[in-house]
Design a protein around this motif. Structure first.
Motif, PDB file in Angstrom:
ATOM      1  N   GLU A   1     -44.983  43.770  48.583  1.00 14.67           N
ATOM      2  CA  GLU A   1     -45.804  43.196  47.524  1.00 14.67           C
ATOM      3  C   GLU A   1     -45.781  43.989  46.224  1.00 14.67           C
ATOM      4  O   GLU A   1     -46.356  43.571  45.231  1.00 14.67           O
TER       5      GLU A   1
ATOM      6  N   THR B   1     -51.864  49.965  45.277  1.00 16.08           N
ATOM      7  CA  THR B   1     -53.197  50.299  45.781  1.00 16.08           C
ATOM      8  C   THR B   1     -53.260  51.716  46.342  1.00 16.08           C
ATOM      9  O   THR B   1     -54.271  52.406  46.196  1.00 16.08           O
TER      10      THR B   1
ATOM     11  N   ARG C   1     -56.941  35.416  47.959  1.00 16.44           N
ATOM     12  CA  ARG C   1     -55.983  36.496  48.127  1.00 16.44           C
ATOM     13  C   ARG C   1     -55.308  36.340  49.476  1.00 16.44           C
ATOM     14  O   ARG C   1     -55.767  35.572  50.335  1.00 16.44           O
TER      15      ARG C   1
ATOM     16  N   SER D   1     -47.366  46.601  45.631  1.00 16.06           N
ATOM     17  CA  SER D   1     -48.737  47.013  45.362  1.00 16.06           C
ATOM     18  C   SER D   1     -48.807  48.491  44.975  1.00 16.06           C
ATOM     19  O   SER D   1     -48.055  49.320  45.482  1.00 16.06           O
TER      20      SER D   1
ATOM     21  N   TRP E   1     -55.510  47.502  51.778  1.00 16.61           N
ATOM     22  CA  TRP E   1     -54.816  46.259  51.441  1.00 16.61           C
ATOM     23  C   TRP E   1     -55.723  45.377  50.578  1.00 16.61           C
ATOM     24  O   TRP E   1     -56.850  45.067  50.948  1.00 16.61           O
ATOM     25  N   ASN E   2     -55.238  44.980  49.403  1.00 19.00           N
ATOM     26  CA  ASN E   2     -56.017  44.133  48.494  1.00 19.00           C
ATOM     27  C   ASN E   2     -57.377  44.755  48.168  1.00 19.00           C
ATOM     28  O   ASN E   2     -58.389  44.047  48.053  1.00 19.00           O
TER      29      ASN E   2
ATOM     30  N   ASP F   1     -56.538  48.121  44.196  1.00 20.96           N
ATOM     31  CA  ASP F   1     -55.916  47.517  43.024  1.00 20.96           C
ATOM     32  C   ASP F   1     -56.673  46.302  42.511  1.00 20.96           C
ATOM     33  O   ASP F   1     -56.246  45.665  41.545  1.00 20.96           O
TER      34      ASP F   1
ATOM     35  N   TYR G   1     -47.390  49.288  50.715  1.00 26.09           N
ATOM     36  CA  TYR G   1     -46.968  47.930  51.051  1.00 26.09           C
ATOM     37  C   TYR G   1     -45.662  47.618  50.337  1.00 26.09           C
ATOM     38  O   TYR G   1     -45.648  47.188  49.182  1.00 26.09           O
TER      39      TYR G   1
END
Length: 318
Positions: free
Chosen positions: A61, A65, A223, A63, A23-24, A27, A54
């Motif tokens: 989101e 990632t 973030r 995402s 997560w976060n 990316d 996600y």
């Protein structure tokens, strides 16, 4: 030794002390840096990656990632058998989006045929636990993963899941991914979950240990970070100077202190961290040497005043 961890159930009796989250993370990095970070994690013995898609509920989101990770782990040259992959199954739109569909999507995005473990995510409201346990078992039988855990579940629901699994001869959850660290301890060390850890029925995977960066000095995270259960985030931010002082006394970094604290709990199988720079990985890995050098008792004694969620419900209710 800090490296002697309890494992995540019978199928995974030994796991790396660190698990790298998605997560976060992937990316926010240059692709080449992600490749190098994954390769270095493997060299250090921490090739355990928590990788989620996600796309649902509060995590809708868009995402990429997980897709970036899939490309990066192949570019890093790791054979599939050389790294552990823990996926996520979400309950936000379940059963409208079932576990088979979620696994199909997640595995396709990462580019592999199976995960090793999954965590069935947190939730609000009521959940059809009979269906959850049966659907997880169906995915295990299909070879999609070998074991499962839960993420911040209410203790009554967890107990029901154990009962359902036992009565139906299905696989029970074998670990719990909980918010746990220097400041948040009530759930993992409280009267509800702690006996399950002590008995060996569950292992603990510590997550969100730095409170989105507050406990390593990032007092204004730019973030999205995890939920503030109990509304104590301001108190946690105020504890930063004390964390610095204790870390300096131990000749360690604040991150090493936070990880070593989690590993000082014999229930902790491993610690989920989000690193986006190789220097962070190297520093985090030093927590194991810190725990071996200082010992669990001293770390817990020095950190005893940092326990800030004593008044927060320990049974998983928000």
């Amino acid at each position: 030794m800090a490296t002697d961890r309890p494992g995540l159930g019978p199928a995974f009796p030994r796991v790396p002390a660190l698990s790298l989250g998605s997560w976060n993370t992937w990316d926010r990095m240059e692709f080449g840096d992600a490749v190098a970070l994954i390769a270095r994690a493997a060299e250090l013995g921490h090739a355990f990656f928590d990788v989620a898609h996600y796309d649902m509920g509060p995590h809708a989101e868009g995402s990429t990632t997980d897709q970036i990770f899939g490309r990066a782990v192949r570019e890093a040259g790791l054979a599939r058998e050389d790294w552990l992959y823990c996926g996520k199954l979400w309950l936000w739109d379940y059963p409208n989006v079932g576990f088979a569909q979620q696994m199909n999507t997640s595995l396709d995005r990462v580019g592999v045929e199976s995960a090793d473990l999954v965590v069935v995510g947190d939730y609000f409201g009521e959940v059809d636990l009979e269906r959850v346990v049966a659907d997880v078992a169906e995915q295990i039988d299909a070879g999609r993963f070998r074991a499962w855990g839960v993420n911040n579940w209410r203790i009554d629901d967890l107990r029901k899941a154990f009962d359902i699994a036992r009565k139906r001869g299905l696989a029970p959850p074998v670990f719990a991914q909980l918010k746990y660290g220097l400041a948040r301890r009530s759930m993992a060390e409280g009267e509800f979950y702690a006996p399950l850890f002590a008995s060996g029925q569950l292992a603990l995977q510590a997550s969100d240990i730095f409170e989105g960066g507050l406990l390593v000095g990032n007092l204004k995270p730019n973030r999205k970070i995890g939920a503030d259960v109990g509304g104590i985030r301001e108190k946690i931010a105020d504890a930063w100077p004390a964390v610095q002082k204790i870390a300096a006394e131990l000749d360690a970094s604040p991150a090493q202190l936070g990880i070593a604290f989690c590993l000082a709990n014999p229930a902790t199988a491993n610690v989920l961290v989000g690193v986006s720079r190789q220097a962070q990985l190297e520093d985090n890995a030093g927590a194991i040497a810190l725990l071996d050098r200082v010992g669990a008792d001293r770390i817990r004694e020095l950190a005893k005043e940092l326990w800030l969620d004593r008044e927060v419900a320990a049974d998983g209710t928000w």
